[in-house]
Design a protein around this motif. Sequence first.
Motif, PDB file in Angstrom:
ATOM      1  N   CYS A  43      60.538  42.916  13.406  1.00 52.70           N
ATOM      2  CA  CYS A  43      60.279  42.129  14.612  1.00 52.70           C
ATOM      3  C   CYS A  43      59.235  42.849  15.453  1.00 52.70           C
ATOM      4  CB  CYS A  43      61.575  41.960  15.403  1.00 52.70           C
ATOM      5  SG  CYS A  43      61.328  41.128  16.987  1.00 52.70           S
ATOM      6  N   CYS A  45      58.339  42.640  18.532  1.00 58.35           N
ATOM      7  CA  CYS A  45      58.471  42.754  19.981  1.00 58.35           C
ATOM      8  C   CYS A  45      58.600  44.227  20.381  1.00 58.35           C
ATOM      9  CB  CYS A  45      59.643  41.931  20.512  1.00 58.35           C
ATOM     10  SG  CYS A  45      61.239  42.742  20.413  1.00 58.35           S
ATOM     11  N   CYS A  48      62.197  46.023  19.807  1.00 58.04           N
ATOM     12  CA  CYS A  48      62.507  46.381  18.431  1.00 58.04           C
ATOM     13  C   CYS A  48      61.586  47.493  17.949  1.00 58.04           C
ATOM     14  CB  CYS A  48      62.396  45.164  17.525  1.00 58.04           C
ATOM     15  SG  CYS A  48      63.628  43.897  17.873  1.00 58.04           S
ATOM     16  N   HIS A  91      68.112  36.776  20.112  1.00 50.77           N
ATOM     17  CA  HIS A  91      66.852  37.503  20.231  1.00 50.77           C
ATOM     18  C   HIS A  91      65.697  36.563  19.919  1.00 50.77           C
ATOM     19  CE1 HIS A  91      64.468  41.053  20.579  1.00 50.77           C
ATOM     20  NE2 HIS A  91      63.916  40.889  19.401  1.00 50.77           N
TER      21      HIS A  91
HETATM   22 ZN   LIG Z   1      62.497  42.118  18.609  1.00 45.58          ZN
END
Ligand SMILES: [Zn+2]
Length: 121
Positions: A43, A45, A48, A91
């Motif tokens: 992921c 983001c 993460c 999420h």
């Molecule tokens: Zn994430």
Amino acid sequence: MTGLDPRTRPQSITVDRPSAQLQIVWQDGKTSAYPLRWLRKYCPCATCGEERGAPNSDPLRLNAGPPPSTEIANAELVGNYAVRFDWTDGHGAGIYTFAALRSASEAGDFEPEKLPPGLGI
Ligand SMILES: [Zn+2]
């Protein structure tokens, strides 16, 4: 105008729940299939990314919760350059650019059987 490159523009995007894969047919005709577990593990983001980069940096932080969901509740396009997923655990911050997905596919990053560079014969 890399955004118009057919190699990084999807013709169709399918979340195939039975096989737990995201399938993308690119405009140049190539098909890529991404395991959902791989997508969740990487992921993109910030949260993460920090967890991947420094898993044990805070000794007081316990990983007592359930593991991250690898099921997709919803997917939506971000402009014409990326896709974002809502995972079933809530999420949803990761934005996966098509350019990154395509290059990961070219590299075979998500194929566990693929040997790292340099380990081939
Ligand atoms: Zn994430």
